[in-house]
Design a protein around this motif. Structure first.
Motif, mmCIF file in Angstrom:
data_model
loop_
_atom_site.group_PDB
_atom_site.id
_atom_site.type_symbol
_atom_site.label_atom_id
_atom_site.label_comp_id
_atom_site.label_asym_id
_atom_site.label_seq_id
_atom_site.Cartn_x
_atom_site.Cartn_y
_atom_site.Cartn_z
ATOM 1 N N VAL A 120 -9.310 2.903 -13.013
ATOM 2 C CA VAL A 120 -9.921 4.058 -13.901
ATOM 3 C C VAL A 120 -10.055 3.697 -15.102
ATOM 4 C CG1 VAL A 120 -9.138 5.695 -12.271
ATOM 5 C CG2 VAL A 120 -7.635 5.030 -14.239
ATOM 6 N N GLU A 121 -10.493 4.682 -16.054
ATOM 7 C CA GLU A 121 -10.486 4.417 -17.329
ATOM 8 C C GLU A 121 -9.154 3.629 -18.072
ATOM 9 O OE1 GLU A 121 -10.918 7.662 -20.155
ATOM 10 O OE2 GLU A 121 -10.449 9.124 -18.422
ATOM 11 N N PRO A 122 -9.230 2.852 -19.025
ATOM 12 C CA PRO A 122 -8.127 2.328 -19.642
ATOM 13 C C PRO A 122 -6.998 3.196 -19.862
ATOM 14 C CG PRO A 122 -10.050 1.299 -20.257
ATOM 15 C CD PRO A 122 -10.636 2.433 -19.742
ATOM 16 N N ARG A 123 -6.979 4.210 -20.274
ATOM 17 C CA ARG A 123 -6.124 5.141 -20.981
ATOM 18 C C ARG A 123 -5.417 5.607 -19.761
ATOM 19 N NH1 ARG A 123 -9.288 10.310 -23.669
ATOM 20 N NH2 ARG A 123 -10.328 11.063 -21.853
ATOM 21 N N ALA A 124 -5.761 5.984 -18.697
ATOM 22 C CA ALA A 124 -5.306 6.230 -17.312
ATOM 23 C C ALA A 124 -4.599 5.202 -16.622
ATOM 24 C CB ALA A 124 -6.175 7.285 -16.716
ATOM 25 N N TRP A 125 -5.289 4.009 -16.964
ATOM 26 C CA TRP A 125 -4.745 2.913 -15.671
ATOM 27 C C TRP A 125 -3.327 2.569 -15.806
ATOM 28 C CZ3 TRP A 125 -3.539 -2.191 -16.861
ATOM 29 C CH2 TRP A 125 -3.259 -3.228 -15.674
ATOM 30 N N THR A 126 -2.748 2.457 -14.535
ATOM 31 C CA THR A 126 -1.203 1.929 -14.615
ATOM 32 C C THR A 126 -1.214 0.684 -13.704
ATOM 33 O OG1 THR A 126 -0.871 3.183 -12.468
ATOM 34 C CG2 THR A 126 -0.313 4.190 -14.559
ATOM 35 N N PRO A 127 -0.423 -0.313 -13.970
ATOM 36 C CA PRO A 127 -0.364 -1.509 -13.459
ATOM 37 C C PRO A 127 -0.317 -1.458 -11.908
ATOM 38 C CG PRO A 127 1.084 -1.533 -15.169
ATOM 39 C CD PRO A 127 0.855 -0.035 -15.001
ATOM 40 N N TYR A 128 -1.065 -2.686 -11.459
ATOM 41 C CA TYR A 128 -1.028 -2.741 -9.945
ATOM 42 C C TYR A 128 0.274 -3.168 -9.596
ATOM 43 C CZ TYR A 128 -6.377 -2.407 -9.160
ATOM 44 O OH TYR A 128 -7.433 -2.336 -9.017
ATOM 45 N N ARG A 129 0.623 -2.557 -8.075
ATOM 46 C CA ARG A 129 1.948 -3.082 -7.437
ATOM 47 C C ARG A 129 1.811 -3.579 -6.076
ATOM 48 N NH1 ARG A 129 6.043 1.678 -8.844
ATOM 49 N NH2 ARG A 129 7.523 0.178 -8.335
ATOM 50 N N LEU A 130 2.412 -4.296 -5.395
ATOM 51 C CA LEU A 130 2.333 -4.819 -3.973
ATOM 52 C C LEU A 130 3.279 -4.209 -3.132
ATOM 53 C CD1 LEU A 130 1.614 -8.529 -4.309
ATOM 54 C CD2 LEU A 130 0.328 -6.689 -3.190
ATOM 55 N N ARG A 131 2.988 -4.016 -1.792
ATOM 56 C CA ARG A 131 4.078 -3.610 -0.803
ATOM 57 C C ARG A 131 3.432 -4.521 0.466
ATOM 58 N NH1 ARG A 131 6.399 -2.400 -4.555
ATOM 59 N NH2 ARG A 131 7.054 -0.134 -5.247
ATOM 60 N N PHE A 132 4.423 -4.662 1.268
ATOM 61 C CA PHE A 132 4.166 -5.623 2.495
ATOM 62 C C PHE A 132 4.646 -4.955 3.816
ATOM 63 C CE2 PHE A 132 4.992 -8.293 -1.029
ATOM 64 C CZ PHE A 132 4.060 -9.259 -1.243
ATOM 65 N N HIS A 133 3.900 -5.175 4.791
ATOM 66 C CA HIS A 133 4.499 -5.086 6.286
ATOM 67 C C HIS A 133 5.503 -5.774 6.332
ATOM 68 C CE1 HIS A 133 4.381 -5.155 10.697
ATOM 69 N NE2 HIS A 133 3.439 -4.228 10.593
ATOM 70 N N PRO A 134 6.665 -5.148 7.162
ATOM 71 C CA PRO A 134 7.975 -5.960 7.332
ATOM 72 C C PRO A 134 8.086 -7.104 7.926
ATOM 73 C CG PRO A 134 7.874 -3.934 8.596
ATOM 74 C CD PRO A 134 6.717 -3.832 7.908
ATOM 75 N N TRP A 135 7.018 -7.436 8.768
ATOM 76 C CA TRP A 135 7.123 -8.674 9.507
ATOM 77 C C TRP A 135 5.996 -9.535 9.543
ATOM 78 C CZ3 TRP A 135 8.585 -4.410 12.566
ATOM 79 C CH2 TRP A 135 7.861 -3.677 13.278
#
Length: 335
Positions: free
Chosen positions: A175-190
Motif C-alpha cells: 500500500v502507500e508508504p505511510r501505511a505500509w508495515t514490514p513483511y513477515r513470514l510464517r511456515f507450515h509446521p512440517w
C-alpha cells in the motif's frame, strides 16, 4: 483491544493484545491475561515479536530480548548487544530461535545480524554490510535447513546458519508508504515448501518454497489488515489472522472465507442465523450465526434453482457467535 501478535502451540496459543500478553488453551476461543505488561522494567515500548517454546515465551523489540517461563517474571537475553542511545537496553528489530536448539539465538539490529550460542548470555556479530535495509524478520523453516530474513521488500535465505545469504524474491510494497508495515513470514509446521508472507493488507502463500505466490488476503473483504498470522500446528490447514477488528481464521483449502473468533458476550440459548449484511452486496457480504452448544456446522450457499454454490463452513465448532465473510465466488473460485 487490538491483537498484534499470535502464536499457536498444540490446542492453545499466546498473543500480544495492546502490548500485553494473553494466553489461550482452547484453540483461541477464550483468552486470559498472562501477566506481562508493556511497562515492563519502566519501558513503555511494546514487543514486536513473540515466540512460544514448550510453554515458555521469548519476546523482543525496542526493550531488547526477554524470556519467561510463566509470562509474569521476565529475564533479559541481550547481554552483549549494543545498547540504543539513551537506554540501558539494545534495540532489536527482530530475532529468531533455532528450532532444534533454543539456546542458539539470532538478533537483528537494523542491517546487522548477531548470533548467540548460549541462550542470549553473550553475542557475536554474524553479518554486517550485506543487507541494504533494516532486517525486520528472521525465521527458520521447520526442518531448520534454511534461515530466512526480510529486509525492506526482499526475502533472503541462508543455508549455512546465517553466514552467507542469497536473494529469494523481491516483493512489491502493498500500500502507500505511510501505511505500509514490514513483511513477515510464517511456515507450515512440517512442509518446508509452504510459506506465508504478509504485510498490511497483503497475505501471500507459496507451496513451492517461493517459486510462485498466491494472494489470499483480499478474501477477508472490508477487513483485510494483518497484524499477525499463525498456522495451527495441530491442524496446519487452519490459518489465524490477528486484525485491528479481532481474530479470524480460515481453512487454507478454502481461503475464500474467514470466520471471526468471537469470545465475548453470553452463550446463546438457540441456534440463530442472521440476515447477511450488506444485502445486496458488492463484492462481499457477512453472515452471522450463533450456536448454543458445540456442534458440527455446515454453512452453504445455494442459488435460486437450488444448486449449491459454495461451502463456507464444514467443521466442528464450540458454542458462541461466528461471522463468515463470503466474496461471492463458487467452489471453483469463480464469481
Amino acid at each position: 483491544t487490538i491483537p498484534y501478535e499470535v502464536q499457536t502451540a498444540g490446542g492453545g496459543g499466546a498473543g500480544i493484545v495492546d502490548g500485553d500478553l494473553w494466553r489461550s488453551v482452547d484453540a483461541g476461543r477464550s483468552w486470559s491475561p498472562a501477566g506481562f505488561s508493556r511497562y515492563i522494567g519502566g519501558d513503555t515500548d511494546s514487543p514486536t515479536k513473540l515466540v512460544s517454546v514448550a510453554g515458555s515465551y521469548v519476546m523482543g523489540g525496542w526493550m531488547g530480548i526477554l524470556a519467561s517461563n510463566d509470562g509474569i517474571t521476565w529475564e533479559p537475553r541481550h547481554e552483549g548487544l549494543p545498547q540504543r542511545s539513551g537506554s540501558s537496553r539494545p534495540s532489536v528489530t527482530t530475532f529468531a530461535l533455532h528450532p532444534a536448539n533454543a539456546d542458539r539465538m539470532y538478533a537483528a539490529q537494523d542491517d546487522s545480524l548477531w548470533l548467540s550460542a548460549d541462550g542470549g548470555s553473550s553475542w557475536d556479530i554474524l553479518v554486517t554490510g550485506y543487507f541494504q535495509e533494516r532486517i525486520t524478520e528472521l525465521s527458520f523453516n521447520p526442518s531448520a535447513t534454511k534461515l530466512y530474513a526480510i529486509a525492506g521488500q526482499e526475502i533472503h535465505e541462508s543455508r549455512d546458519g546465517g553466514r552467507t545469504w542469497s536473494l529469494l524474491v523481491q516483493l512489491e510494497r502493498p500500500v502507500e508508504p505511510r501505511a505500509w508495515t514490514p513483511y513477515r513470514l510464517r511456515f507450515h509446521p512440517w512442509d518446508d515448501r509452504r510459506l506465508y508472507v504478509f504485510s498490511s493488507d497483503v497475505l501471500l502463500t507459496t507451496s513451492d518454497a517461493g517459486a510462485t505466490w498466491q494472494s489470499i488476503g483480499e478474501t477477508l473483504a472490508g477487513r483485510a489488515w494483518f497484524n499477525d498470522v499463525a498456522v495451527d500446528r495441530s491442524n496446519p490447514d487452519i490459518l489465524y489472522a490477528a486484525t485491528p477488528w479481532g481474530l479470524y481464521r480460515t481453512s487454507t483449502e478454502r481461503a475464500a472465507t474467514w470466520v471471526e473468533e468471537e469470545t465475548q458476550g453470553t452463550v446463546p440459548t438457540q441456534v440463530e442465523l442472521s440476515q447477511n449484511y450488506p444485502n445486496p452486496f458488492n463484492p462481499s457480504t457477512t453472515i452471522e450465526y450463533v450456536l448454543p452448544d458445540a456442534a458440527e456446522v455446515r454453512l452453504e450457499i445455494y442459488d435460486l434453482t437450488g444448486q449449491r454454490v459454495r461451502v463456507l463452513v464444514r467443521e466442528p465448532q464450540a458454542a458462541g457467535t461466528y461471522r463468515v465473510v463470503w466474496n461471492g465466488e463458487n467452489d471453483e473460485d469463480h464469481p
